[in-house]
Design a protein around this motif. Sequence first.
Motif, PDB file in Angstrom:
ATOM      1  N   LEU A 111      -3.191   4.808  -3.512  1.00 52.63           N
ATOM      2  CA  LEU A 111      -1.962   4.264  -2.930  1.00 52.63           C
ATOM      3  C   LEU A 111      -0.771   5.111  -3.391  1.00 52.63           C
ATOM      4  N   GLU A 112       0.015   5.529  -2.415  1.00 54.04           N
ATOM      5  CA  GLU A 112       1.172   6.349  -2.770  1.00 54.04           C
ATOM      6  C   GLU A 112       2.427   5.811  -2.079  1.00 54.04           C
TER       7      GLU A 112
ATOM      8  N   LYS B 214       6.521   6.125  -1.765  1.00 52.80           N
ATOM      9  CA  LYS B 214       7.594   7.070  -2.075  1.00 52.80           C
ATOM     10  C   LYS B 214       8.939   6.551  -1.587  1.00 52.80           C
TER      11      LYS B 214
ATOM     12  N   ASP C 108       9.008   4.039  -6.187  1.00 51.70           N
ATOM     13  CA  ASP C 108       8.048   5.147  -6.265  1.00 51.70           C
ATOM     14  C   ASP C 108       6.875   4.693  -7.113  1.00 51.70           C
ATOM     15  N   LEU C 109       5.688   4.828  -6.542  1.00 52.67           N
ATOM     16  CA  LEU C 109       4.515   4.352  -7.275  1.00 52.67           C
ATOM     17  C   LEU C 109       3.281   5.053  -6.749  1.00 52.67           C
ATOM     18  N   THR C 110       2.470   5.559  -7.690  1.00 52.70           N
ATOM     19  CA  THR C 110       1.203   6.160  -7.285  1.00 52.70           C
ATOM     20  C   THR C 110       0.086   5.522  -8.088  1.00 52.70           C
TER      21      THR C 110
ATOM     22  N   GLY D 254      -3.891   5.678  -8.677  1.00 52.00           N
ATOM     23  CA  GLY D 254      -5.082   6.491  -8.423  1.00 52.00           C
ATOM     24  C   GLY D 254      -6.347   5.664  -8.357  1.00 52.00           C
TER      25      GLY D 254
ATOM     26  N   HIS E 235      -3.191  -0.812 -12.194  1.00 54.57           N
ATOM     27  CA  HIS E 235      -1.767  -0.797 -12.525  1.00 54.57           C
ATOM     28  C   HIS E 235      -1.239  -2.226 -12.487  1.00 54.57           C
TER      29      HIS E 235
ATOM     30  N   ALA F  84       4.682   4.660   2.593  1.00 56.12           N
ATOM     31  CA  ALA F  84       3.584   4.099   1.817  1.00 56.12           C
ATOM     32  C   ALA F  84       2.293   4.526   2.493  1.00 56.12           C
ATOM     33  N   THR F  85       1.426   5.202   1.751  1.00 57.37           N
ATOM     34  CA  THR F  85       0.170   5.664   2.345  1.00 57.37           C
ATOM     35  C   THR F  85      -1.010   5.190   1.517  1.00 57.37           C
TER      36      THR F  85
ATOM     37  N   GLU G 165      -4.714   6.446   0.866  1.00 54.56           N
ATOM     38  CA  GLU G 165      -5.560   7.634   1.035  1.00 54.56           C
ATOM     39  C   GLU G 165      -5.071   8.493   2.193  1.00 54.56           C
TER      40      GLU G 165
END
Lengths: 428, 251
Positions: free
Chosen positions: B2-3, B5, B23-25, B27, B32, B62-63, B65
């Motif tokens: 999840l990304e 931005k 902002d959050l990534t 993996g 989290h 927001a993506t 994958e």
Amino acid sequence: MAAPQTKADPNAARLAAIRLPEGGVWASEARSAALGRLTAMGLPRRRDEYWRWTDAAALNAAEAAPAATFDPRERPPFDSVDRLKVVFVDGVFDPAASDDLSGAGIEIGRLAEAGERDIHWARHLYGRLEAAGQTPVARPFAALNTATATDGVLIRATGTAARPVALIYLRRSETSDAVLHHVVRVEPGASVTVLESGPAAARLNKVMEVDVAEGGAFHHVRVQGRDHERRAVTHLFARVGKAATFKSFTLTKNGRLTRNEAVIDIAGDGAVAHIAGACVGDGDFHHDDTVFVTHGAVGCESRQVFKKVLRAGATGVFQGKILVKPGAQQTDGYQLSQSLLLDEASQFLAKPELEIYADDVKCSHGSTSGAIDETALFYLRSRGVPAAEATDLLVLAFLAEALDEVEDEALRDEIRGRLDGWLARHRK
Amino acid sequence: MLEIKNLHVKLEEEDKAILKGVDLTVGAGSVHAIMGPNGSGKSTLSYVLAGREGYEVTEGSATLEGTDLLALEPEERAAAGLFLAFQYPVEIPGVGNMTFLRTAVNSQRKARGEAEMSAAEFLKVVREKAKALNIDAEMLKRPVNVGFSGGEKKRNEILQMAMLEPRMCILDETDSGLDVDAMRLVADGVNALRDAGRAFLVITHYQRLLDHIRPDVVHIMADGRIVKTGGPELALLVEEQGYADILAEVA
């Protein structure tokens, strides 16, 4: 001072033109009496309180307005149920398409034949419950029906009927104007299920009188035809005796005009009467449930559950009453009328009424009108269910309480299947 | 996995910004946690990711994958592998829990071009997973969440998650309304799903849930932004000091 101007009754010509069918003595007497009632009360007019929301003009008209026939291209209702078939085509009994009218625990005759014979059990019932049901509210089309009906069946359950009696109403004519009158007598301790299905006619006027004697049970499941242009006014008159059971459910899909009246007299102690309906309609669809339940005995239960799903300008009407007479103690009365409006063009008009003259009574009623619950819709979609399917699930969920009134599981599945089909066809 | 931005979100109905540049990534394989005071925008973030109506994204992305989540319908996001465990699971009278679960599972399979699960196979799997969450047959038969206690509703959310096997799981205050035993049951359910191909975003007010679901990364959210990021020790700090000191420090 000038005399007040009186407008001529616009329905006078129709009334004057009524010719009673030929028949034996008792049938003639019953028809004459019904015509007398009808003449006294007149056909409905717009100003009549009971016809405020439903326009009777098409029913009052001398002839049925042409209505295109419709081929639903689907398996006929109750096809998978083992049943005794009684087929009418445009309101006329079709012996070739019908089963042999006999079965264990049951006697079936035709009104057309019974009227000729003076000794017949139906003479004590034909038009009697209808006549009793004319007060306090007039039901002109029911009187018209008793006066003019020439076809219908007389069903007498003498034991546990081996299989349901299925009244199948086919329609071939675009202008048929059918009048059907059925009489059902459930003898003490006996039981029968009556199924009805099909569009019947361009215009149908149908009466069913049901007399359930002590400890008897009557179950009724009806699927009104999918024809878009048909019109119908139907009356169900019931007298429910001591510890007897009466349960009726109706599914209505499409149809330009449907007025289903039910007049239920709970006459014996410990009796149970349930009446329920689910309707789904869109566009030029007007559906009216008018129900009158009278509690006249001790310790009885009544339940009314009516649900309507309306879209694209459809109209739903509910007029439901519970009357608890003096002395009808320990009455348990319930009435629910709800509509699900799938858009802003549709409307639901409801008049729930309670009139109670006993003091030890539990009566509740609720009437609501609402849209699809957006929160529930999002919840379903967030789990991966596409919007159209999620909406259908919620529509079926809305109708569930009415469907639950169909006790028999196979019949309930049948109704559910019909609804699934309607929803699939109407998916956006 | 999840990304997110620079995500800016306002309410559709009124001109009120809720998220102001998140902002959050997250993996794959990681857990989290997002903590923060009331009104900081935690639940809004979860709703926006799941596709609830009423919010307008004014900036950012927001993506999941690499797939643009914000362009998808809620059901498409679910089929893409996103799952939100609701803070207030919705009651749906008239829809059986089992019917609901099966419709959901098969809808997602269909959307992904996979074969639908047969009734028998579904029944076997759901019974097994329900048992682990102490959900009995009665609960499966009842209408979705109707008459469920707070704990039963949350367990039902985890059961849905277990059945749907999403890759990105968001838990929105799953601990609210739970007693200690129920929380352990829910946490066990979540922990059982942890694996290298799956990520979790756990939104909570309190540190106690994080005793059971141990996060790899903890974020503090305030006024529509992530203001501080750290390890599990950050959650302990919140528990000890409250938010005031941390927020004062980053202000």
